[in-house]
Motif scaffolding. Structure first.
Motif, PDB file in Angstrom:
ATOM      1  N   LEU B  20       0.846  -1.206   0.000  1.00  0.00           N
ATOM      2  CA  LEU B  20       0.000   0.000   0.000  1.00  0.00           C
ATOM      3  C   LEU B  20       0.879   1.253   0.000  1.00  0.00           C
ATOM      4  CD1 LEU B  20      -2.783  -0.633   2.682  1.00  0.00           C
ATOM      5  CD2 LEU B  20      -3.090  -0.451   0.233  1.00  0.00           C
ATOM      6  N   ILE B  21       1.894   1.213   0.874  1.00  0.00           N
ATOM      7  CA  ILE B  21       2.735   2.402   1.026  1.00  0.00           C
ATOM      8  C   ILE B  21       3.634   2.565  -0.191  1.00  0.00           C
ATOM      9  CG2 ILE B  21       4.578   3.438   2.432  1.00  0.00           C
ATOM     10  CD1 ILE B  21       3.232   1.953   4.836  1.00  0.00           C
ATOM     11  N   LYS B  22       4.142   1.447  -0.646  1.00  0.00           N
ATOM     12  CA  LYS B  22       5.043   1.487  -1.808  1.00  0.00           C
ATOM     13  C   LYS B  22       4.328   2.091  -3.012  1.00  0.00           C
ATOM     14  CE  LYS B  22       7.577  -1.627  -4.829  1.00  0.00           C
ATOM     15  NZ  LYS B  22       7.777  -3.023  -5.218  1.00  0.00           N
ATOM     16  N   HIS B  23       3.081   1.686  -3.208  1.00  0.00           N
ATOM     17  CA  HIS B  23       2.345   2.159  -4.385  1.00  0.00           C
ATOM     18  C   HIS B  23       1.561   3.428  -4.116  1.00  0.00           C
ATOM     19  CE1 HIS B  23       3.015  -2.131  -5.529  1.00  0.00           C
ATOM     20  NE2 HIS B  23       3.188  -1.579  -6.731  1.00  0.00           N
ATOM     21  N   ARG B  24       1.791   4.013  -2.935  1.00  0.00           N
ATOM     22  CA  ARG B  24       1.133   5.283  -2.587  1.00  0.00           C
ATOM     23  C   ARG B  24      -0.378   5.151  -2.811  1.00  0.00           C
ATOM     24  NH1 ARG B  24       4.724   9.535  -2.569  1.00  0.00           N
ATOM     25  NH2 ARG B  24       3.102  10.607  -1.403  1.00  0.00           N
ATOM     26  N   MET B  25      -0.927   4.100  -2.237  1.00  0.00           N
ATOM     27  CA  MET B  25      -2.343   3.786  -2.399  1.00  0.00           C
ATOM     28  C   MET B  25      -3.197   4.960  -1.918  1.00  0.00           C
ATOM     29  SD  MET B  25      -4.225   1.205  -3.344  1.00  0.00           S
ATOM     30  CE  MET B  25      -5.910   0.694  -3.285  1.00  0.00           C
ATOM     31  N   LEU B  26      -4.229   5.247  -2.706  1.00  0.00           N
ATOM     32  CA  LEU B  26      -5.119   6.373  -2.394  1.00  0.00           C
ATOM     33  C   LEU B  26      -6.266   5.891  -1.500  1.00  0.00           C
ATOM     34  CD1 LEU B  26      -5.091   9.298  -3.470  1.00  0.00           C
ATOM     35  CD2 LEU B  26      -6.737   8.585  -5.200  1.00  0.00           C
ATOM     36  N   GLU B  27      -6.669   6.743  -0.602  1.00  0.00           N
ATOM     37  CA  GLU B  27      -7.901   6.447   0.161  1.00  0.00           C
ATOM     38  C   GLU B  27      -9.085   6.395  -0.817  1.00  0.00           C
ATOM     39  OE1 GLU B  27      -7.666   8.108   4.717  1.00  0.00           O
ATOM     40  OE2 GLU B  27      -8.307   9.495   3.144  1.00  0.00           O
ATOM     41  N   THR B  28     -10.049   5.555  -0.491  1.00  0.00           N
ATOM     42  CA  THR B  28     -11.238   5.439  -1.323  1.00  0.00           C
ATOM     43  C   THR B  28     -12.464   5.388  -0.428  1.00  0.00           C
ATOM     44  OG1 THR B  28     -11.271   3.031  -1.265  1.00  0.00           O
ATOM     45  CG2 THR B  28      -9.973   4.048  -3.037  1.00  0.00           C
ATOM     46  N   LEU B  29     -13.568   5.106  -1.065  1.00  0.00           N
ATOM     47  CA  LEU B  29     -14.814   4.916  -0.301  1.00  0.00           C
ATOM     48  C   LEU B  29     -14.640   3.791   0.710  1.00  0.00           C
ATOM     49  CD1 LEU B  29     -17.910   5.713  -0.206  1.00  0.00           C
ATOM     50  CD2 LEU B  29     -18.282   3.775  -1.746  1.00  0.00           C
ATOM     51  N   SER B  30     -13.823   2.795   0.342  1.00  0.00           N
ATOM     52  CA  SER B  30     -13.705   1.590   1.168  1.00  0.00           C
ATOM     53  C   SER B  30     -12.357   1.462   1.863  1.00  0.00           C
ATOM     54  CB  SER B  30     -13.906   0.340   0.298  1.00  0.00           C
ATOM     55  OG  SER B  30     -15.107   0.430  -0.420  1.00  0.00           O
ATOM     56  N   LEU B  31     -11.578   2.493   1.820  1.00  0.00           N
ATOM     57  CA  LEU B  31     -10.253   2.387   2.425  1.00  0.00           C
ATOM     58  C   LEU B  31      -9.883   3.703   3.070  1.00  0.00           C
ATOM     59  CD1 LEU B  31      -7.674   0.675   2.805  1.00  0.00           C
ATOM     60  CD2 LEU B  31      -6.855   1.580   0.630  1.00  0.00           C
ATOM     61  N   GLU B  32      -9.564   3.632   4.361  1.00  0.00           N
ATOM     62  CA  GLU B  32      -9.187   4.850   5.079  1.00  0.00           C
ATOM     63  C   GLU B  32      -7.906   4.589   5.857  1.00  0.00           C
ATOM     64  OE1 GLU B  32     -12.206   6.559   7.535  1.00  0.00           O
ATOM     65  OE2 GLU B  32     -10.918   8.256   8.082  1.00  0.00           O
ATOM     66  N   PHE B  33      -7.065   5.578   5.836  1.00  0.00           N
ATOM     67  CA  PHE B  33      -5.808   5.484   6.585  1.00  0.00           C
ATOM     68  C   PHE B  33      -5.885   6.395   7.802  1.00  0.00           C
ATOM     69  CE2 PHE B  33      -4.193   2.931   3.385  1.00  0.00           C
ATOM     70  CZ  PHE B  33      -4.170   3.542   2.141  1.00  0.00           C
ATOM     71  N   LYS B  34      -5.352   5.880   8.906  1.00  0.00           N
ATOM     72  CA  LYS B  34      -5.252   6.698  10.123  1.00  0.00           C
ATOM     73  C   LYS B  34      -3.804   6.635  10.591  1.00  0.00           C
ATOM     74  CE  LYS B  34      -9.460   7.940  11.290  1.00  0.00           C
ATOM     75  NZ  LYS B  34      -9.863   9.292  10.925  1.00  0.00           N
TER      76      LYS B  34
END
Lengths: 386, 355
Positions: B20-34
């Protein structure tokens, strides 16, 4: 001696008039000359413009709305107006309405009343007459989905059944089944208009086969049961579209209970529905307004229900001391009955009169009396008329 | 760049988080980072509840605690979550205490991404029981996630949520099917328990305006049941002046005589005897057709029929096709049967005459 012989009744076992019990009773329409003239006049005009009857009959309970519908049916079968060039196919529909009924529920009952066999027969007959059935069906209905579904009725088996289900508005058809029918969506998916188009198309199909489709829909005061706003609105849309001038092939005569027109189900009297149907086509079936109307009703009823020849003979041979025009009531009893019936206009209704006459006759029968006298009327009438 | 997430909580491991971090994954409707665990205290709990409920009220997804995001919402750094097991417990317990309905399948799991670097993954399944409500400190709230952010649901959204979610619709469909299975068409109910009592109760307790009652029963007793009795029916008949027509056989048994005595005392009852009678029919006609009802079956109007005997009856209501059936029953019982050979008048309805 049986009751019917006792009172010289003609082809019946009581003084009851009910076309649902005795189908030949549909021919009777007593004491309603004005209403009869109005309704037959509107019928005649309706076949010219808008092309099919769109009439509402309303009145209190017991005023004779159901009898009116059956009488109109009888009239169309036996005295069809010249303006109606086709053979009327009259269908009585007892619409069931629940609190969450929608236009889909109304639609399926109307289509079922026509029946798959009838529609298939019409399609088959058309197929035999024309070279290109699909083109012909598209001519009847500009809606390709409806044309395809009607054509598919001829296919037989599951395909025909599914086509019928689609025309009824069955929402359970699977995408594969829809595809097999060559339709692009479920009926009613986008609103009531689709369903009304099916009804009109079936009406047009009937016309191509020489028949005029007319629905007799009774007890539509049940629309008051519809509580959900969305459901009521969907039914309203259905009614509005059926009432449109564009519909000249699926006629209706709707009966509903209302003491005044303002009491009627809102769906049936909203401005847009009324303006499409026309105020003149809202016909009131009122109480019998005056004692003379009551007398006319009773006399006409007795004249038609009693075998006049047999009654006349009985009056003579038994020396009953009454006249044929009030038989089996004595003159005094007849006047008393009419007096009771007209003392409260609210109760001056055909249903009450018929009930009272029947009860008087039963009491005379119990007493083994050949005639109904004042004592019997005094015993029975207060129970009915108060 | 975004990656598709065919994850289950069981399948998420250190590699997936690193990815996730390597690919700089974006937050979405179904994914949130804290970036950090929710702080203790009301504010932290409130934020947790809103995040979880909002995602549940959308399409479900994952909240990953311990992954920082940049300004554009892309995963960028790891951040250790202290005492991850306790954190997981706290998350689940807080949600169980304060989210109604409880979110079925809600899970929290800690993952050691690198030595001594833990993150927590909260899995919120797509719910069939939305909208979920937050209730805390006597207050209630509905939140929903929209893309990367969350906000309070509008009244219309809440209402739509209650009327459109699958569970509720399915329940309605099941109820409708069950009703049809149990009782058949709307206008006809097969009554296999105490049919006569049910008819009598319907007559006694109906608020409809009754115009006529017909009782055809070879035997009639005082018909006393826990809720109903012939006496109570007679009370209604007298009170509302309902013309009542009774056809029965001539009584020889005491219980039958008692029933007849009750009826004889009632002014608005007409009584006839017919010794050939075997049918059992009860019809109550009303001013409004839809309020009329009738019953035919095996039961007499007796206490035994209501309490002891095995009886069966068909209750017909004045709706749809039921109207025609009722008319036929009424016509047969109240009009024809009364003038059948052998139907002898015993008592007529006696009311005040006009003088």
């Amino acid at each position: 001696m049986e009751f019917k012989e006792w009172f010289c009744l003609k082809d019946r076992d009581s003084f009851t008039i009910d076309p649902k019990i005795n189908p030949t009773d549909a021919q009777f329409y007593f004491g309603r000359t004005d209403v009869e003239k109005r309704i037959t006049a509107q019928l005649r005009k309706s076949f010219i413009a808008p092309g099919t009857p769109k009439i509402m009959v309303w009145g209190p309970y017991g005023s004779g709305k159901t009898q009116t519908l059956y009488y109109v049916h009888w009239y169309l079968d036996n005295n069809k107006p010249h303006s109606c060039k086709l053979i009327p196919r009259v269908l009585h529909v007892d619409i069931e309405v629940a609190s969450n009924s929608t236009c889909g529920d109304i639609h399926i009952q109307l289509v079922e009343a026509v029946g798959r066999d009838a529609v298939l027969q019409w399609v088959q007959a058309l197929f035999k007459q024309v070279s290109d059935i699909n083109k012909e069906l598209l001519d009847i209905t500009s809606d390709k989905n409806i044309a395809n579904a009607l054509a598919e009725l001829r296919a037989g088996g599951d395909s025909s059944m599914n086509a019928w289900r689609w025309l009824q508005g069955d929402s359970g058809l699977k995408p594969r089944e829809l595809e097999a029918l060559h339709v692009t969506r479920r009926l009613g998916q986008i609103g009531a208009g689709d369903m009304v188009n099916v009804l009109i198309s079936i009406g047009e199909l009937a016309e191509r086969n020489g028949e005029k489709l007319i629905f007799m829909i009774d007890e539509m005061e049940e629309l008051m049961n519809v509580r959900s706003g969305d459901s009521a609105e969907s039914i309203h849309q259905y009614m509005r579209k059926v009432a449109e001038p564009a519909n000249s092939s699926a006629g209706f005569i709707i009966g509903f209970k209302a003491d005044t027109l303002n009491d009627a189900p809102a769906i049936l009297i909203r401005d847009d529905v009324r303006s499409r149907i026309g105020e003149i086509n809202y016909l009131e079936i009122p109480h019998l307004p005056a004692v003379q109307d009551v007398k006319t009703f009773v006399q006409e009823m007795l004249r038609h229900l009693v075998d006049q020849g047999a009654a006349d003979k009985k009056i003579q041979t038994e020396d009953l001391g009454i006249t044929l025009d009030t038989y089996p009531f004595s003159a005094e009893a007849f006047e008393l009955l009419c007096d009771y019936a007209s003392q409260d206009p609210v109760k001056s209704l055909p249903r009450n009169l018929i009930n009272c006459i029947n009860e008087c006759a039963i009491q005379a029968w119990d007493q083994q009396s050949q005639i109904v006298d004042e004592n019997i009327v005094n015993d029975v009438a207060p129970l009915v008329f108060g | 760049m975004t990656l598709k997430l065919p994850w289950t909580i069981e399948s998420i491991g250190p590699e997936e988080i690193v990815s996730l971090i390597k690919h700089r994954m974006l937050e979405t409707l179904s994914l949130e980072f804290k970036g950090a665990m929710y702080p203790l205290g009301d504010a932290g709990q409130r934020e947790l509840l809103r995040d979880v409920a909002a995602m549940a009220n959308a399409d479900g997804g994952f909240i990953i605690i311990g992954v920082e995001e940049d300004q554009l919402g892309r995963a960028c750094n790891l951040s250790n979550v202290e005492r991850p097991a306790v954190a997981c417990d706290r998350i689940i317990q807080t949600c169980l205490d304060s989210i109604i309905d409880r979110i079925a399948g809600l899970k929290a799991k800690s993952i050691e991404v690198k030595p001594n670097v833990h993150i927590v993954v909260v899995c919120i399944p797509s719910s069939t029981a939305k909208p979920h409500m937050i209730t805390k400190n006597m207050k209630t709230d509905f939140w929903r996630r929209y893309d990367r952010c969350k906000r309070r649901m509008t009244y219309a959204e809440i209402r739509r949520g209650f009327t459109s979610f699958d569970y509720f619709q399915k329940l309605s469909e099941i109820e409708a099917k069950l009703t049809r299975i149990q009782v058949g068409p709307e206008y006809a109910h097969l009554e296999m328990e105490n049919p006569v009592e049910k008819f009598l109760a319907k007559f006694i307790y109906s608020s409809a305006r009754m115009t006529n009652l017909t009782i055809v029963s070879p035997y009639i007793g005082v018909a006393e049941g826990p809720r109903v009795s012939l006496q109570r029916a007679c009370s209604r008949i007298e009170r509302e002046k309902i013309p009542t027509y009774v056809i029965t056989t001539e009584p020889t048994e005491d219980y039958h005589k008692k029933g007849i005595d009750l009826l004889n005392a009632c002014k608005y009852v007409e009584l006839r005897f017919n010794k050939q009678l075997h049918a059992k029919v009860f019809v109550a006609m009303a001013l409004e057709t839809s309020d009329a009802f009738g019953m035919f079956g095996s039961g007499n109007l007796t206490t035994a029929a209501m309490e002891k005997n095995i009886e069966i009856g068909m209750l017909i209501l004045g709706r749809g096709h039921g109207r025609d059936i009722l008319k036929q029953l009424y016509h047969w019982s109240c009009i024809q049967l009364r003038t059948f050979p052998g139907s002898t008048l015993v008592k007529k309805i006696t009311i005040n005459r006009r003088t």
